[in-house]
Design a protein around this motif. Structure first.
Motif, PDB file in Angstrom:
ATOM      1  N   ILE A  76       0.836  -1.201   0.000  1.00 36.16           N
ATOM      2  CA  ILE A  76       0.000   0.000   0.000  1.00 36.16           C
ATOM      3  C   ILE A  76       0.871   1.251   0.000  1.00 36.16           C
ATOM      4  O   ILE A  76       1.828   1.358   0.764  1.00 36.16           O
ATOM      5  N   LYS A  77       0.512   2.175  -0.862  1.00 36.01           N
ATOM      6  CA  LYS A  77       1.261   3.432  -0.985  1.00 36.01           C
ATOM      7  C   LYS A  77       0.382   4.611  -0.571  1.00 36.01           C
ATOM      8  O   LYS A  77      -0.848   4.536  -0.602  1.00 36.01           O
ATOM      9  N   GLU A  78       1.031   5.699  -0.199  1.00 38.65           N
ATOM     10  CA  GLU A  78       0.311   6.908   0.181  1.00 38.65           C
ATOM     11  C   GLU A  78      -0.580   7.360  -0.982  1.00 38.65           C
ATOM     12  O   GLU A  78      -0.138   7.420  -2.126  1.00 38.65           O
ATOM     13  N   GLY A  79      -1.824   7.621  -0.680  1.00 38.45           N
ATOM     14  CA  GLY A  79      -2.771   8.039  -1.711  1.00 38.45           C
ATOM     15  C   GLY A  79      -3.645   6.928  -2.231  1.00 38.45           C
ATOM     16  O   GLY A  79      -4.623   7.177  -2.932  1.00 38.45           O
ATOM     17  N   ASP A  80      -3.327   5.680  -1.885  1.00 34.14           N
ATOM     18  CA  ASP A  80      -4.157   4.559  -2.331  1.00 34.14           C
ATOM     19  C   ASP A  80      -5.516   4.572  -1.629  1.00 34.14           C
ATOM     20  O   ASP A  80      -5.613   4.908  -0.450  1.00 34.14           O
ATOM     21  N   ALA A  81      -6.550   4.204  -2.366  1.00 37.85           N
ATOM     22  CA  ALA A  81      -7.860   3.920  -1.773  1.00 37.85           C
ATOM     23  C   ALA A  81      -7.927   2.410  -1.584  1.00 37.85           C
ATOM     24  O   ALA A  81      -7.765   1.647  -2.539  1.00 37.85           O
ATOM     25  N   VAL A  82      -8.140   1.977  -0.345  1.00 39.98           N
ATOM     26  CA  VAL A  82      -8.040   0.563   0.019  1.00 39.98           C
ATOM     27  C   VAL A  82      -9.389   0.042   0.504  1.00 39.98           C
ATOM     28  O   VAL A  82     -10.027   0.657   1.359  1.00 39.98           O
ATOM     29  N   LEU A  83      -9.811  -1.097  -0.037  1.00 39.31           N
ATOM     30  CA  LEU A  83     -11.039  -1.751   0.380  1.00 39.31           C
ATOM     31  C   LEU A  83     -10.708  -3.031   1.127  1.00 39.31           C
ATOM     32  O   LEU A  83      -9.891  -3.823   0.667  1.00 39.31           O
ATOM     33  N   GLU A  84     -11.366  -3.227   2.278  1.00 40.40           N
ATOM     34  CA  GLU A  84     -11.287  -4.520   2.961  1.00 40.40           C
ATOM     35  C   GLU A  84     -12.678  -5.116   3.065  1.00 40.40           C
ATOM     36  O   GLU A  84     -13.614  -4.464   3.517  1.00 40.40           O
ATOM     37  N   ILE A  85     -12.805  -6.353   2.642  1.00 41.66           N
ATOM     38  CA  ILE A  85     -14.045  -7.103   2.790  1.00 41.66           C
ATOM     39  C   ILE A  85     -13.975  -7.863   4.107  1.00 41.66           C
ATOM     40  O   ILE A  85     -13.117  -8.717   4.287  1.00 41.66           O
ATOM     41  N   GLY A  86     -14.864  -7.547   5.046  1.00 39.40           N
ATOM     42  CA  GLY A  86     -14.899  -8.253   6.320  1.00 39.40           C
ATOM     43  C   GLY A  86     -13.822  -7.818   7.290  1.00 39.40           C
ATOM     44  O   GLY A  86     -12.991  -8.638   7.693  1.00 39.40           O
ATOM     45  N   PRO A  87     -13.826  -6.558   7.715  1.00 37.76           N
ATOM     46  CA  PRO A  87     -12.782  -6.065   8.622  1.00 37.76           C
ATOM     47  C   PRO A  87     -12.940  -6.515  10.067  1.00 37.76           C
ATOM     48  O   PRO A  87     -12.068  -6.275  10.890  1.00 37.76           O
ATOM     49  N   GLY A  88     -14.056  -7.159  10.410  1.00 35.14           N
ATOM     50  CA  GLY A  88     -14.291  -7.502  11.810  1.00 35.14           C
ATOM     51  C   GLY A  88     -14.376  -6.230  12.639  1.00 35.14           C
ATOM     52  O   GLY A  88     -15.006  -5.255  12.221  1.00 35.14           O
ATOM     53  N   ASN A  89     -13.702  -6.216  13.793  1.00 38.30           N
ATOM     54  CA  ASN A  89     -13.761  -5.007  14.615  1.00 38.30           C
ATOM     55  C   ASN A  89     -12.725  -3.954  14.224  1.00 38.30           C
ATOM     56  O   ASN A  89     -12.610  -2.919  14.872  1.00 38.30           O
ATOM     57  N   GLY A  90     -11.977  -4.223  13.163  1.00 38.92           N
ATOM     58  CA  GLY A  90     -11.077  -3.209  12.606  1.00 38.92           C
ATOM     59  C   GLY A  90      -9.896  -2.846  13.479  1.00 38.92           C
ATOM     60  O   GLY A  90      -9.318  -1.774  13.324  1.00 38.92           O
ATOM     61  N   ALA A  91      -9.474  -3.743  14.367  1.00 40.15           N
ATOM     62  CA  ALA A  91      -8.378  -3.434  15.274  1.00 40.15           C
ATOM     63  C   ALA A  91      -7.048  -3.213  14.547  1.00 40.15           C
ATOM     64  O   ALA A  91      -6.139  -2.596  15.092  1.00 40.15           O
ATOM     65  N   HIS A  92      -6.938  -3.695  13.327  1.00 36.54           N
ATOM     66  CA  HIS A  92      -5.693  -3.611  12.557  1.00 36.54           C
ATOM     67  C   HIS A  92      -5.641  -2.409  11.624  1.00 36.54           C
ATOM     68  O   HIS A  92      -4.624  -2.171  10.966  1.00 36.54           O
ATOM     69  N   VAL A  93      -6.708  -1.627  11.553  1.00 37.27           N
ATOM     70  CA  VAL A  93      -6.829  -0.599  10.512  1.00 37.27           C
ATOM     71  C   VAL A  93      -5.790   0.513  10.656  1.00 37.27           C
ATOM     72  O   VAL A  93      -5.328   1.085   9.658  1.00 37.27           O
ATOM     73  N   SER A  94      -5.385   0.822  11.874  1.00 39.52           N
ATOM     74  CA  SER A  94      -4.422   1.911  12.075  1.00 39.52           C
ATOM     75  C   SER A  94      -3.091   1.640  11.375  1.00 39.52           C
ATOM     76  O   SER A  94      -2.346   2.576  11.062  1.00 39.52           O
ATOM     77  N   SER A  95      -2.792   0.354  11.101  1.00 41.20           N
ATOM     78  CA  SER A  95      -1.556   0.040  10.384  1.00 41.20           C
ATOM     79  C   SER A  95      -1.641   0.417   8.911  1.00 41.20           C
ATOM     80  O   SER A  95      -0.611   0.522   8.231  1.00 41.20           O
ATOM     81  N   ILE A  96      -2.865   0.643   8.419  1.00 36.80           N
ATOM     82  CA  ILE A  96      -3.071   1.013   7.015  1.00 36.80           C
ATOM     83  C   ILE A  96      -3.188   2.518   6.859  1.00 36.80           C
ATOM     84  O   ILE A  96      -2.718   3.093   5.874  1.00 36.80           O
ATOM     85  N   THR A  97      -3.794   3.168   7.833  1.00 37.63           N
ATOM     86  CA  THR A  97      -4.110   4.599   7.727  1.00 37.63           C
ATOM     87  C   THR A  97      -3.051   5.478   8.386  1.00 37.63           C
ATOM     88  O   THR A  97      -3.375   6.475   9.035  1.00 37.63           O
ATOM     89  N   LYS A  98      -1.793   5.114   8.220  1.00 38.56           N
ATOM     90  CA  LYS A  98      -0.707   5.879   8.846  1.00 38.56           C
ATOM     91  C   LYS A  98      -0.550   7.258   8.216  1.00 38.56           C
ATOM     92  O   LYS A  98      -0.136   8.210   8.868  1.00 38.56           O
ATOM     93  N   THR A  99      -0.856   7.361   6.925  1.00 38.89           N
ATOM     94  CA  THR A  99      -0.744   8.652   6.246  1.00 38.89           C
ATOM     95  C   THR A  99      -2.140   9.155   5.893  1.00 38.89           C
ATOM     96  O   THR A  99      -3.018   8.374   5.518  1.00 38.89           O
ATOM     97  N   PRO A 100      -2.384  10.470   6.011  1.00 39.70           N
ATOM     98  CA  PRO A 100      -3.736  11.000   5.817  1.00 39.70           C
ATOM     99  C   PRO A 100      -4.272  10.854   4.402  1.00 39.70           C
ATOM    100  O   PRO A 100      -5.479  10.940   4.190  1.00 39.70           O
ATOM    101  N   ASP A 101      -3.393  10.604   3.423  1.00 40.28           N
ATOM    102  CA  ASP A 101      -3.847  10.490   2.042  1.00 40.28           C
ATOM    103  C   ASP A 101      -4.238   9.068   1.656  1.00 40.28           C
ATOM    104  O   ASP A 101      -4.706   8.836   0.540  1.00 40.28           O
ATOM    105  N   THR A 102      -4.038   8.120   2.563  1.00 38.60           N
ATOM    106  CA  THR A 102      -4.442   6.743   2.304  1.00 38.60           C
ATOM    107  C   THR A 102      -5.855   6.547   2.840  1.00 38.60           C
ATOM    108  O   THR A 102      -6.104   6.690   4.029  1.00 38.60           O
TER     109      THR A 102
END
Length: 216
Positions: A47-73
């Motif tokens: 994943i690169k800065e600026g990417d729009a990322v889709l997850e199917i079935g995130p559950g409670n989303g506890a891992h999401v902060s590892s993806i959204t480190k940069t505001p443009d992602t």
């Protein structure tokens, strides 16, 4: 502790569609048992800065902060469980570039060619019409976009007692064919073994598979 058949059925139902307090507990369990696989799938997307990322079935989303480190992602989690959507929104309240959307498991409420990256972990067993849903994922992805699917292969799933209740099992070749038939080109297939804690509170070996593909 050996579970009864009724308990196995209830667990299988919660794994496919977590609900209520039990669903929240199951989500915590899934975070623990699936953490390594989730991290490997995310890594496979590069994943690169600026990417729009889709997850199917995130559950409670506890891992999401590892993806959204940069505001443009931009991250979007699509789940069929209202319980999981509410919990994911709660746990990620500070993640302004993360959104969670309740879906029906058949269609995705996004514009065509919106996402650059997409992934899902341990949900493919529950797709009601795999070919149609894979096509729906392809619809919302940009040409050249990357999709990664993480799952437990059939060779391991057939040994798991609850998996006989509502799980469709796959080997790597099955998922590769599904994606190829939907217009994807296979980039990589990883087959590995990890250690997880079983219901009997002992560590066991578990096979994992990650299929990564690019949309033509």
């Amino acid at each position: 502790m050996k579970l009864t058949e009724n308990q196995l059925q209830q667990l299988a139902r919660q794994l496919s569609h977590p609900e209520g307090e039990t669903g929240l507990e199951v989500a915590e369990m899934m975070n623990f048992t699936n953490g390594n696989l989730i991290n490997k799938v995310i890594d496979s997307l590069q994943i690169k800065e600026g990417d729009a990322v889709l997850e199917i079935g995130p559950g409670n989303g506890a891992h999401v902060s590892s993806i959204t480190k940069t505001p443009d992602t931009l991250y979007y989690g699509a789940d069929i469980s209202e319980t999981m959507i509410h919990q994911a929104q709660k746990l990620n309240a500070s993640q302004v570039n993360a959104s969670f959307i309740l879906t029906n498991g058949d269609t995705l409420p996004f514009e065509t060619e919106f996402f650059k990256k997409a992934f899902t972990v341990n949900t493919i067993y529950f797709w009601k019409d795999p070919q149609a849903y894979a096509a729906e994922i392809a619809r919302v992805m940009q040409p050249g976009g990357t999709l990664s699917i993480g799952f437990i292969p059939k060779s391991t799933m057939i040994k798991i007692p609850f998996a006989k209740y509502g799980f469709t099992m796959y080997e790597a070749a099955d998922v590769e064919k599904l994606l190829k038939d939907t217009g994807f080109k296979i980039l990589d297939t990883i087959e590995d073994t990890e250690q997880v804690l079983s219901n009997n509170v002992e560590y066991i070996d578990r096979e994992i598979t990650i299929v990564t593909a690019v949309l033509k």
